[in-house]
Scaffold this motif. Structure first.
Motif, PDB file in Angstrom:
ATOM      1  N   MET A 586      -7.248 -18.792 -34.265  1.00  0.00           N
ATOM      2  CA  MET A 586      -8.258 -18.660 -35.314  1.00  0.00           C
ATOM      3  C   MET A 586      -7.883 -19.487 -36.542  1.00  0.00           C
ATOM      4  SD  MET A 586     -10.471 -16.919 -33.784  1.00  0.00           S
ATOM      5  CE  MET A 586     -11.620 -16.873 -35.137  1.00  0.00           C
ATOM      6  N   ASP A 587      -6.611 -19.479 -36.887  1.00  0.00           N
ATOM      7  CA  ASP A 587      -6.149 -20.288 -38.027  1.00  0.00           C
ATOM      8  C   ASP A 587      -6.447 -21.767 -37.798  1.00  0.00           C
ATOM      9  OD1 ASP A 587      -5.265 -18.119 -39.424  1.00  0.00           O
ATOM     10  OD2 ASP A 587      -3.153 -18.352 -38.864  1.00  0.00           O
ATOM     11  N   LYS A 588      -6.237 -22.218 -36.560  1.00  0.00           N
ATOM     12  CA  LYS A 588      -6.436 -23.627 -36.227  1.00  0.00           C
ATOM     13  C   LYS A 588      -7.925 -23.980 -36.172  1.00  0.00           C
ATOM     14  CE  LYS A 588      -5.757 -26.908 -32.429  1.00  0.00           C
ATOM     15  NZ  LYS A 588      -5.186 -27.098 -31.073  1.00  0.00           N
ATOM     16  N   CYS A 589      -8.698 -23.175 -35.416  1.00  0.00           N
ATOM     17  CA  CYS A 589     -10.084 -23.540 -35.143  1.00  0.00           C
ATOM     18  C   CYS A 589     -11.010 -23.353 -36.348  1.00  0.00           C
ATOM     19  CB  CYS A 589     -10.617 -22.745 -33.948  1.00  0.00           C
ATOM     20  SG  CYS A 589      -9.839 -23.224 -32.384  1.00  0.00           S
ATOM     21  N   CYS A 590     -10.717 -22.387 -37.190  1.00  0.00           N
ATOM     22  CA  CYS A 590     -11.595 -22.141 -38.345  1.00  0.00           C
ATOM     23  C   CYS A 590     -11.499 -23.256 -39.379  1.00  0.00           C
ATOM     24  CB  CYS A 590     -11.273 -20.787 -38.982  1.00  0.00           C
ATOM     25  SG  CYS A 590     -11.822 -19.378 -37.964  1.00  0.00           S
ATOM     26  N   LYS A 591     -10.509 -24.135 -39.210  1.00  0.00           N
ATOM     27  CA  LYS A 591     -10.372 -25.282 -40.125  1.00  0.00           C
ATOM     28  C   LYS A 591     -11.052 -26.535 -39.571  1.00  0.00           C
ATOM     29  CE  LYS A 591      -5.899 -23.599 -41.799  1.00  0.00           C
ATOM     30  NZ  LYS A 591      -4.430 -23.761 -41.682  1.00  0.00           N
ATOM     31  N   GLN A 592     -11.501 -26.460 -38.295  1.00  0.00           N
ATOM     32  CA  GLN A 592     -12.117 -27.624 -37.649  1.00  0.00           C
ATOM     33  C   GLN A 592     -13.596 -27.724 -37.996  1.00  0.00           C
ATOM     34  OE1 GLN A 592     -10.060 -29.719 -35.869  1.00  0.00           O
ATOM     35  NE2 GLN A 592      -8.466 -28.259 -36.521  1.00  0.00           N
ATOM     36  N   SER A 593     -14.144 -28.929 -37.889  1.00  0.00           N
ATOM     37  CA  SER A 593     -15.574 -29.115 -38.157  1.00  0.00           C
ATOM     38  C   SER A 593     -16.406 -28.586 -36.988  1.00  0.00           C
ATOM     39  CB  SER A 593     -15.882 -30.603 -38.386  1.00  0.00           C
ATOM     40  OG  SER A 593     -15.441 -31.365 -37.272  1.00  0.00           O
ATOM     41  N   ASP A 594     -15.877 -28.730 -35.760  1.00  0.00           N
ATOM     42  CA  ASP A 594     -16.585 -28.228 -34.581  1.00  0.00           C
ATOM     43  C   ASP A 594     -15.827 -27.005 -34.053  1.00  0.00           C
ATOM     44  OD1 ASP A 594     -17.947 -27.711 -32.291  1.00  0.00           O
ATOM     45  OD2 ASP A 594     -17.927 -29.774 -31.528  1.00  0.00           O
ATOM     46  N   ILE A 595     -16.141 -25.864 -34.628  1.00  0.00           N
ATOM     47  CA  ILE A 595     -15.396 -24.638 -34.320  1.00  0.00           C
ATOM     48  C   ILE A 595     -15.574 -24.238 -32.861  1.00  0.00           C
ATOM     49  CG2 ILE A 595     -15.225 -22.152 -34.838  1.00  0.00           C
ATOM     50  CD1 ILE A 595     -16.054 -22.871 -37.736  1.00  0.00           C
ATOM     51  N   ASP A 596     -16.824 -24.314 -32.359  1.00  0.00           N
ATOM     52  CA  ASP A 596     -17.108 -23.860 -30.993  1.00  0.00           C
ATOM     53  C   ASP A 596     -16.301 -24.645 -29.960  1.00  0.00           C
ATOM     54  OD1 ASP A 596     -18.793 -21.852 -31.728  1.00  0.00           O
ATOM     55  OD2 ASP A 596     -20.647 -22.988 -31.438  1.00  0.00           O
ATOM     56  N   THR A 597     -16.234 -25.950 -30.143  1.00  0.00           N
ATOM     57  CA  THR A 597     -15.486 -26.785 -29.201  1.00  0.00           C
ATOM     58  C   THR A 597     -14.013 -26.414 -29.218  1.00  0.00           C
ATOM     59  OG1 THR A 597     -17.049 -28.607 -29.491  1.00  0.00           O
ATOM     60  CG2 THR A 597     -14.882 -29.159 -28.577  1.00  0.00           C
ATOM     61  N   CYS A 598     -13.474 -26.239 -30.417  1.00  0.00           N
ATOM     62  CA  CYS A 598     -12.056 -25.872 -30.562  1.00  0.00           C
ATOM     63  C   CYS A 598     -11.768 -24.539 -29.881  1.00  0.00           C
ATOM     64  CB  CYS A 598     -11.696 -25.789 -32.040  1.00  0.00           C
ATOM     65  SG  CYS A 598      -9.984 -25.254 -32.345  1.00  0.00           S
ATOM     66  N   LEU A 599     -12.637 -23.546 -30.120  1.00  0.00           N
ATOM     67  CA  LEU A 599     -12.441 -22.223 -29.506  1.00  0.00           C
ATOM     68  C   LEU A 599     -12.528 -22.310 -27.992  1.00  0.00           C
ATOM     69  CD1 LEU A 599     -14.512 -19.924 -31.930  1.00  0.00           C
ATOM     70  CD2 LEU A 599     -12.026 -19.918 -31.653  1.00  0.00           C
ATOM     71  N   GLY A 600     -13.460 -23.137 -27.507  1.00  0.00           N
ATOM     72  CA  GLY A 600     -13.612 -23.310 -26.060  1.00  0.00           C
ATOM     73  C   GLY A 600     -12.363 -23.903 -25.447  1.00  0.00           C
ATOM     74  N   GLU A 601     -11.798 -24.930 -26.095  1.00  0.00           N
ATOM     75  CA  GLU A 601     -10.591 -25.586 -25.586  1.00  0.00           C
ATOM     76  C   GLU A 601      -9.396 -24.640 -25.602  1.00  0.00           C
ATOM     77  OE1 GLU A 601     -10.192 -28.959 -28.072  1.00  0.00           O
ATOM     78  OE2 GLU A 601     -11.727 -30.151 -27.040  1.00  0.00           O
ATOM     79  N   GLU A 602      -9.264 -23.890 -26.716  1.00  0.00           N
ATOM     80  CA  GLU A 602      -8.128 -22.979 -26.863  1.00  0.00           C
ATOM     81  C   GLU A 602      -8.193 -21.852 -25.847  1.00  0.00           C
ATOM     82  OE1 GLU A 602      -5.388 -23.059 -28.948  1.00  0.00           O
ATOM     83  OE2 GLU A 602      -6.047 -25.101 -29.379  1.00  0.00           O
TER      84      GLU A 602
END
Length: 602
Positions: A586-602
């Motif tokens: 959550m710390d990593k993905c909430c800082k990204q511009s494309d949150i959904d993609t980051c969460l999907g990858e993680e």
């Protein structure tokens, strides 16, 4: 289950002056119950309690429609005062009120199956109506306070209408709240209006009362829950368990009062409670007022703490006495060990009058331990009874029960340890972590329960921690176990219609006082088989970053519950590892511009 006869002594001690016999004699003098109660309460209070009664039965009806029913009953009361021999005047008060309800036009349109109750005979008809009451109903919109000038003009021009509306609103929202409390709240409300309407800035004065009103609302919720719980106890466990519990609390509250006086008062409380629980708010009001009047006439015998309460008008003193502090216990009370453990003739006393012996122990032990919960004291007494049942059959009873103190102290230690452990956790780690701990433990115990219900129960248990763990140590146990019992009884009520698992069934069928330790000791449900994996239980999207903090926190708690539901045997270390990974994600993905993609990858 001999212990359930614990206070049957109450029945033996109730002489010709007992409440039932008083009532029988009184009823012989009053051919008409409605005329009798109308004369006791006087018209204004009778009308107020009649409005409460109808509002609690018919929660969806308007004030205007209920006012017509109240008028019918008041008109009948006037008629019966003038002529007690009139045919309709000999009916019981519950029958009079229910007959009025059953004549309401289109009752079925508003209340559905509840209308079928009218086809039953009393008392089944009343029990049927009571089963349809809705605690804190969501179909009633929030109360809107009139403008300052409007409310004061209404109070000045039509006090009865304004206060009648207040009673109507409180009663329909709280259908298990007893009439003496509703009346006491009405007096508090009127006193607030009197003081504010005399001020130059009425609005500012009323606004200043908002915090006080909020405190009163919370007080109402707590009292309503307690009274609902008391009614449930009376219905489910019977009079003897109800009276045993009351004898403990009254002995703690009035430790200087003689045993016989407390036994009589407990019997009277049971009678009044039954009237209140059965929806008979008129007799509930009248008889509770009489009970308090009797208590105040002997306040020197009972407690110095009720002196200021007894100086108040009768309606106000009812609630005041209910909320009064415990009196100090007498100095130099002798140890109970000599009479109940060291005496070699204990079995003779026990077998000669089992009920009297145990009832007096309950009284003596309670007055010495105001810091203990009533449930703990009932467990100790039950443990002592079981010990004597075993020992009095042996060749050397005194040697057998010689270790009673050590045996019974196991109950005390278990309860003290549970309170200390939980309050240490709450006070050290705070609300959020405490709630997580509760959710982990109880999801493992009952993974079949829905995520929303587990979260609701966890929040209620956390609220108990918040309420009780900030109190002085000597008040924590009674506060904690009482409020946890309310939550457990609620869970067991749900269990009746939707069984959860064998463990919960076993605990819910246990003695009243043993339920909390049973739930505490409950382990992981090893028979549970998780349902097929549903990816929607672990739905990650950008809302987990963008939602308001409270919503994000709730979403994460639901994920925690759903995770444990997948694998209830998961160890604490495994949970910590997963929680750490989740936080990092959550710390990593909430800082990204494309949150959904980051969460999907993680």
């Amino acid at each position: 289950m001999k212990w359930l006869t614990l206070v049957s002594l109450i029945f033996l001690l109730s002489s010709a002056r007992s409440r039932n016999l008083q009532r029988a004699a009184r009823d012989a003098d009053h051919k008409s119950p409605i005329a009798h109660r109308f004369n006791d309460l006087k018209e204004e209070r009778f009308k107020a309690v009649a409005m409460m009664t109808f509002a609690q039965y018919l929660q969806k009806c308007s004030y205007e429609s209920l006012s017509k029913l109240v008028k019918d009953v008041v008109d009948l009361a006037h008629k019966c005062v003038a002529n007690e021999d009139a045919p309709e005047c000999t009916k019981s008060l519950p029958s009079i009120f229910l007959d009025e309800i059953c004549q309401v036009e289109k009752l079925r349109d508003s209340y559905g199956d509840m209308a079928d109750c009218c086809g039953k005979a009393d008392p089944e008809r009343n029990q049927c109506f009571l089963s349809f009451r809705v605690h804190q109903p969501d179909f009633i919109p929030p109360y809107q306070r009139p403008a300052a000038d409007v409310i004061c003009n209404e109070y000045k021009d039509n006090r009865e209408l304004l206060l009648g509306n207040f009673i109507y609103h409180v009663a329909r929202r709280n259908p298990f709240l007893h009439s003496p409390i509703v009346m006491a709240l009405t007096v508090e409300y009127e006193n607030g209006l009197k003081s504010c309407c005399a001020e130059s800035d009425v609005g500012a004065c009323l606004d200043a009362k908002v915090q006080q009103i909020s405190a009163i609302k919370e007080s109402v919720k707590v009292i309503s829950m307690k009274q609902k719980f008391g009614c449930g106890m009376l219905e489910k466990y019977g009079e003897r368990t109800f009276q045993a519990n009351k004898l403990v609390r009254m002995s703690q509250k009035y430790p200087k009062a003689p045993f016989a006086d407390l036994v009589k008062m407990v019997h009277d409380i049971k009678d009044v409670y039954r009237e209140c629980c059965e929806g008979d708010m008129v007799e509930c009001m009248d008889d509770y007022t009489e009970l308090v009047t009797s208590l105040c006439s002997k306040q020197d015998v009972f407690s110095s703490k009720i002196k200021t309460c007894c100086e108040k008008p009768d309606v106000e003193r009812n609630k005041c006495i209910m909320e009064a502090e415990f009196d100090e216990k007498p100095d130099n009370l002798p140890s109970l060990v000599e009479k109940y453990v060291q005496d070699k003739e204990v079995c003779k006393s026990y077998e000669a009058n089992h009920d009297a012996f145990l009832s007096e122990l309950l009284y003596e032990y309670s007055r010495r331990h105001p810091e203990y919960s009533s449930q703990l004291i009932l467990r100790v007494t039950k443990g002592y009874e079981s010990l004597l049942d075993k020992c009095c059959k042996t060749d050397n009873p005194a040697e057998c029960y010689g270790n009673a103190v050590q045996e019974l102290n196991k109950h005390v230690k278990e309860t003290e340890d549970v309170v200390k452990t939980n309050c240490d956790l709450f006070n050290t780690h705070g609300e959020a972590e405490f709630l997580k701990g509760i959710l982990v433990r109880y999801t493992k115990k009952m993974p079949q329960v829905s995520t929303d219900t587990l979260l609701e129960m966890g929040k209620k248990m956390t609220a108990v921690g918040k309420k009780c763990c900030g109190l002085p140590e000597e008040k924590r146990m009674a506060c904690s176990e009482h409020h946890l019992s309310l939550i457990i009884e609620e869970m067991c009520k749900r269990q009746e219609t939707t069984p959860i698992n064998d463990q919960v069934t076993q605990c819910c069928n246990d003695f009243y006082s043993y339920k909390r330790p049973c739930f505490t000791a409950m382990g992981v449900d090893t028979k549970y088989v998780p349902p097929p994996f549903d990816p929607m239980m672990f739905n990650f999207d950008d809302k987990m970053c963008s939602a308001p903090p409270a919503e994000r926190e709730e979403g994460q708690l639901k994920l925690l519950v759903n995770l444990i539901k997948r694998k209830p045997q998961m160890t604490e270390e495994q949970l910590k590892t997963i929680a750490g990974g989740f936080t990092a994600m959550m710390d990593k993905c909430c800082k990204q511009s494309d949150i959904d993609t980051c969460l999907g990858e993680e």
